[in-house]
Write a protein that holds these residues in place. Structure first.
Motif, short mmCIF file in Angstrom:
data_model
loop_
_atom_site.label_atom_id
_atom_site.label_comp_id
_atom_site.label_asym_id
_atom_site.label_seq_id
_atom_site.Cartn_x
_atom_site.Cartn_y
_atom_site.Cartn_z
N MET A 58 -62.40 -76.06 15.25
CA MET A 58 -62.91 -75.84 16.59
C MET A 58 -61.77 -75.57 17.58
O MET A 58 -61.82 -74.62 18.35
CB MET A 58 -63.71 -77.05 17.06
CG MET A 58 -64.20 -76.97 18.48
SD MET A 58 -65.69 -76.04 18.64
CE MET A 58 -66.84 -77.23 18.03
N THR A 105 -69.98 -72.59 20.68
CA THR A 105 -69.97 -72.73 19.23
C THR A 105 -71.37 -72.34 18.75
O THR A 105 -72.37 -72.83 19.25
CB THR A 105 -69.58 -74.15 18.77
OG1 THR A 105 -69.60 -74.19 17.36
CG2 THR A 105 -70.46 -75.22 19.33
N VAL A 151 -67.02 -69.92 16.60
CA VAL A 151 -66.69 -70.11 18.01
C VAL A 151 -66.56 -68.73 18.64
O VAL A 151 -65.73 -67.92 18.21
CB VAL A 151 -65.39 -70.92 18.18
CG1 VAL A 151 -65.06 -71.11 19.65
CG2 VAL A 151 -65.51 -72.28 17.50
#
Length: 131
Positions: free
Chosen positions: A32, A106, A111
């Protein structure tokens, strides 16, 4: 003290580094976080980043970008928190400062920035807003 919002802590580290005029910022690696800094680099908010280390000891080194002595990263705020998740359809994704900034989401496709979500017609969780 345990961290409950690791993405929020990462965004705070970036914000603090840019406001303090630091040359770089280091944080623990995650997919992430790498996705977020990849978008920030593509949009010109940071100069570069690199992932260093192996397996569980990976870290991200982010080199901050300054234009005329001022940070290119003016502001970055966390929108969706662990206590209050914010999900949007692609039509409902809010524009940041009337299109002057970006939103990072996301999605099921990874992402993505807000413009990519609208183009691919995919919604998701709004992680943060950047300007």
């Amino acid at each position: 003290m345990a961290t409950h919002d690791s993405i929020g802590d990462f965004l705070t580290a970036l914000r603090n580094a840019s406001r303090a005029g630091k040359e770089s910022c280091t944080a623990q690696w995650s997919k992430m976080r790498e996705g977020i800094v990849s978008i920030l680099k593509d949009e010109g908010y940071i100069e570069s980043y690199e992932v260093v280390g192996e397996k569980a000891k990976k870290v991200i080194n982010v080199k901050m970008k300054y234009v005329g002595g001022k940070s290119a990263l003016t502001g970055i705020t966390r929108v969706s928190t662990p206590g209050c998740r914010m999900y949007y359809e692609y039509r409902e994704i809010p524009r940041v400062i009337q299109g002057m900034g970006i939103s990072i989401l996301t999605t099921s496709r990874g992402v993505l920035r807000d413009t990519e979500c609208r183009a691919k017609k995919v919604g998701g969780e709004l992680i943060c807003k950047v300007w």
